[in-house]
Design a protein around this motif. Structure first.
Motif, PDB file in Angstrom:
ATOM      1  N   ALA A 329       0.911  -1.430  -0.057  1.00 29.23           N
ATOM      2  CA  ALA A 329       0.054  -0.080   0.023  1.00 29.23           C
ATOM      3  C   ALA A 329       0.752   1.214  -0.043  1.00 29.23           C
ATOM      4  O   ALA A 329       2.087   1.444   0.880  1.00 29.23           O
ATOM      5  N   ARG A 330       0.493   2.309  -0.531  1.00 27.39           N
ATOM      6  CA  ARG A 330       1.175   3.566  -0.914  1.00 27.39           C
ATOM      7  C   ARG A 330       0.249   4.836  -1.036  1.00 27.39           C
ATOM      8  O   ARG A 330      -1.134   4.297  -1.339  1.00 27.39           O
ATOM      9  N   PRO A 331       0.649   5.923  -1.177  1.00 26.48           N
ATOM     10  CA  PRO A 331      -0.517   6.854  -1.474  1.00 26.48           C
ATOM     11  C   PRO A 331      -1.310   6.781  -2.678  1.00 26.48           C
ATOM     12  O   PRO A 331      -2.463   7.365  -2.559  1.00 26.48           O
ATOM     13  N   ASP A 332      -0.767   6.230  -3.467  1.00 28.60           N
ATOM     14  CA  ASP A 332      -1.674   5.966  -4.805  1.00 28.60           C
ATOM     15  C   ASP A 332      -2.053   4.592  -4.983  1.00 28.60           C
ATOM     16  O   ASP A 332      -2.490   4.156  -6.076  1.00 28.60           O
ATOM     17  N   LYS A 333      -2.192   3.628  -3.900  1.00 25.27           N
ATOM     18  CA  LYS A 333      -2.463   2.376  -3.934  1.00 25.27           C
ATOM     19  C   LYS A 333      -3.046   1.954  -2.395  1.00 25.27           C
ATOM     20  O   LYS A 333      -2.269   1.586  -1.812  1.00 25.27           O
ATOM     21  N   TRP A 334      -4.358   2.298  -2.322  1.00 17.56           N
ATOM     22  CA  TRP A 334      -4.984   2.011  -1.177  1.00 17.56           C
ATOM     23  C   TRP A 334      -5.636   0.731  -1.089  1.00 17.56           C
ATOM     24  O   TRP A 334      -5.828   0.101  -1.806  1.00 17.56           O
ATOM     25  N   ILE A 335      -5.891   0.509   0.605  1.00 19.69           N
ATOM     26  CA  ILE A 335      -6.605  -0.952   0.807  1.00 19.69           C
ATOM     27  C   ILE A 335      -7.862  -0.711   1.114  1.00 19.69           C
ATOM     28  O   ILE A 335      -8.106  -0.090   2.157  1.00 19.69           O
ATOM     29  N   GLY A 336      -8.874  -0.937   0.479  1.00 12.83           N
ATOM     30  CA  GLY A 336     -10.261  -0.715   0.837  1.00 12.83           C
ATOM     31  C   GLY A 336     -10.651  -1.806   2.006  1.00 12.83           C
ATOM     32  O   GLY A 336     -10.205  -2.821   1.812  1.00 12.83           O
ATOM     33  N   ASP A 462     -15.138  13.922  -5.042  1.00 14.29           N
ATOM     34  CA  ASP A 462     -14.261  15.212  -5.485  1.00 14.29           C
ATOM     35  C   ASP A 462     -12.543  14.925  -5.522  1.00 14.29           C
ATOM     36  O   ASP A 462     -11.989  15.323  -6.401  1.00 14.29           O
ATOM     37  N   VAL A 463     -12.339  14.601  -4.178  1.00 10.95           N
ATOM     38  CA  VAL A 463     -10.835  14.485  -3.958  1.00 10.95           C
ATOM     39  C   VAL A 463     -10.326  13.365  -4.662  1.00 10.95           C
ATOM     40  O   VAL A 463      -9.092  13.172  -5.081  1.00 10.95           O
ATOM     41  N   ASP A 464     -10.933  12.168  -4.365  1.00 14.22           N
ATOM     42  CA  ASP A 464     -10.056  10.807  -4.507  1.00 14.22           C
ATOM     43  C   ASP A 464     -10.814   9.967  -5.888  1.00 14.22           C
ATOM     44  O   ASP A 464     -10.058   8.980  -6.295  1.00 14.22           O
ATOM     45  N   LEU A 465     -12.012  10.165  -6.164  1.00 14.21           N
ATOM     46  CA  LEU A 465     -12.622   9.234  -7.238  1.00 14.21           C
ATOM     47  C   LEU A 465     -11.459   9.203  -8.508  1.00 14.21           C
ATOM     48  O   LEU A 465     -11.171   7.944  -8.909  1.00 14.21           O
ATOM     49  N   TRP A 466     -11.224  10.288  -8.841  1.00 14.45           N
ATOM     50  CA  TRP A 466      -9.985  10.257 -10.133  1.00 14.45           C
ATOM     51  C   TRP A 466      -8.877   9.229  -9.696  1.00 14.45           C
ATOM     52  O   TRP A 466      -8.305   8.601 -10.641  1.00 14.45           O
TER      53      TRP A 466
END
Ligand code: SF4
Length: 525
Positions: A329-336, A462-466
């Motif tokens: 995991a990293r800032p552009d690869k999150w664990i849901g 707004d912030v994260d979906l893209w």
């Protein structure tokens, strides 16, 4: 042609373009042009193999398929495309098995999105559409048997079974005896409603392994929970853990189809191989071994759990950090992960959630949620939380405490989460209590819970979906734009509703993101 045909409605056979959390769109209403547009864009058709059969199938249906294939052979069992289920049915077909998740739209998400059933969710609409197809011939010879998580809904709408031409409904875990059930149905030797109590639930060695790829590459790692929340069916089941070699064989069914990101299904992954039932503190070594084992499977590049409880992050922050390292995991690869908050009220938590906060006291629950969210976020975990409106005994003061909790969560530095407000449905130990009817029972406090939850979802869109959507840029742009416009549309509808009902929308505290200079414009109340 096959003796047994298996099928699930369209909402269970689309992968929703693998957009994070988009499966919630299966519960949006069919009643508005804008929601129909959103559904059409996001709910892409099932991907099919050369014979026109769905490649990815709901995990529960794959289990039934596996049991049947063991008994009658591969050629006699087929999973149908729900858009054209009739094509798979022939004069040789004896039983059609229907897997259902929210057949009558009574599930908590649908009840919330449809104002307590005033509107019609896609889950119900698509299920009815499927049943229409399966009953196209009044002289049909085959029997229809329904199972899956939605069976309980027919206990509350018993007349619908006959109206929809469903010959048999199965309740309870039965993947180990699916062949026996289908055989009895085919011979006309089965009751209209069959109930298999938890005491007869199978041991792991009796549960057949899936034979093909599953929707969202889901693989089960355990059943049952044990935290004792009163509204939950799962906690009534005996906990069982799938061993690693079993999990490996099932993951291979997904990697063979080219899938690389594996979803680990459990009701609380942090309880995998739990040893300390007194404190409920995770068996940290076993949980980490599970994630490492999955990541070591050939073809796997990512994995994430379906559900977990936030209190485990507080008791074992090092475990969360280690799993993040294992998964990369990293800032552009999150664990849901999906977690239940349910209420921000300490006293209601004590009354209903029992051991959800364990080893901490149930009254400490709101603080545990704050601490756990901070730990999860710091380690690049993105929790999708549920809230329940109208739990038995909930007062308006309790609901305002839930609003307060969302306020506090928005102050966590670099926070990332969503909260889905659900309405109470009477299952688990609370079976027989009254549904929370949003249309008739909503008050200012509950309305504010819903409003604040939706408002925060819009912040995340707004912030994260893209950033979190992995699709070609034009499709991604379409989905993000649809999400932003659709979210604002819903919020403006809610504001109109509040004005009509005379509800005050409580002002939102300045959030941590706004303090950083990231300002988001919303429609104003
Ligand atoms: S923690 Fe989740 S799965 Fe466990 S009993 Fe509570 S609601 Fe059910």
């Amino acid at each position: 042609m096959a003796k047994y045909v298996l099928v699930a409605d369209y909402t269970l056979m689309t992968d929703f373009r693998n957009v994070p959390l988009a499966t919630f769109f299966s519960c949006i209403p069919t009643d508005f042009a804008v929601s129909r547009l959103v559904f059409r864009i996001i709910a892409n058709p099932p991907k099919l193999d050369a014979q026109g059969r769905p490649i990815r199938v709901p995990y529960g249906l794959r289990k039934i398929e596996a049991g049947l294939v063991q008994a009658v052979g591969r050629e006699e069992v087929v999973v149908a495309d729900p858009r054209d289920a009739r094509r798979f049915i022939s004069d040789d077909t004896e039983v059609v098995g229907v897997h259902s998740m929210d057949a009558l739209g009574l599930g908590p998400v649908s009840m919330s999105f449809t104002i307590g059933g005033v509107l019609t969710p896609y889950t119900k609409a698509k299920f009815f559409e499927l049943m229409g197809q399966l009953n196209h011939r009044p002289d049909r010879k085959y029997k229809i048997v329904l199972g899956g998580p939605a069976s309980w809904q027919f206990d509350y709408r018993a007349e619908v079974q006959q109206q929809l031409g469903i010959d048999h409904i199965v309740h309870g875990e039965c993947d180990h005896i699916s062949a026996e059930i289908f055989d009895r149905v085919a011979r006309g030797d089965a009751a209209p409603v069959m109930r298999f109590p938890n005491a007869r639930a199978p041991t792991i060695d009796k549960i057949p392994k899936i034979l093909g790829a599953t929707m969202h590459s889901m693989n089960e790692v355990m059943r049952g929970c044990g935290r004792g929340c009163e509204f939950c069916e799962v906690t009534l089941r005996r906990p069982r853990y799938f061993p690693l070699d079993y999990i490996a064989d099932e993951i291979a069914a997904n990697t063979r189809a080219g899938d690389t990101s594996i979803q680990l299904h459990s009701d609380d992954v942090f309880l995998y191989k739990l040893e300390n039932w007194r404190t409920m503190e995770p068996n940290e070594d076993a949980v980490k071994e599970l994630f490492q084992f999955v990541m070591d499977r050939p073809g796997v590049t990512h994995c994430y759990p379906t559900h977990g409880t936030v209190s485990a992050a507080v008791t074992n922050p090092g475990m969360i950090e280690d799993i993040s390292a294992i998964v990369g995991a990293r800032p552009d690869k999150w664990i849901g992960i999906q977690c239940g908050i349910e209420t921000g009220s300490p006293s209601l938590s004590k009354a209903v959630l029992h051991r959800k906060a364990a080893p901490f006291g149930a009254e400490e629950w709101p603080d545990i949620v704050i601490q756990g969210t901070e730990i999860l976020n710091r380690n690049h975990w993105f929790p999708a939380y549920t809230l329940i409106l109208g739990l038995p005994g909930e007062t308006p003061e309790d609901a305002w405490m839930t609003v307060d909790l969302i306020d506090r969560m928005e102050q966590i530095p670099n926070n990332h989460f969503v909260t889905a407000p659900l309405t109470f449905v009477p299952i688990g130990a609370l079976r027989g209590e009254e549904f929370y009817n949003l249309d008739q029972m909503v008050d200012e406090a509950r309305f504010n819970v819903i409003y604040r939850a939706w408002r925060h979802i819009l912040v995340e869109i707004d912030v994260d979906l893209w950033r979190m959507t992995r699709l070609p840029a034009p499709v991604r742009a379409l989905i993000v734009a649809t999400g932003r416009l659709g979210g604002r549309y819903i919020l403006s509808l809610m504001q109109k509703y509040a004005r009509e009902r005379g509800f005050r929308i409580r002002p939102v505290a300045k959030t941590e993101r706004q303090a950083e200079g990231h300002t988001i414009s919303f429609p104003t109340a």
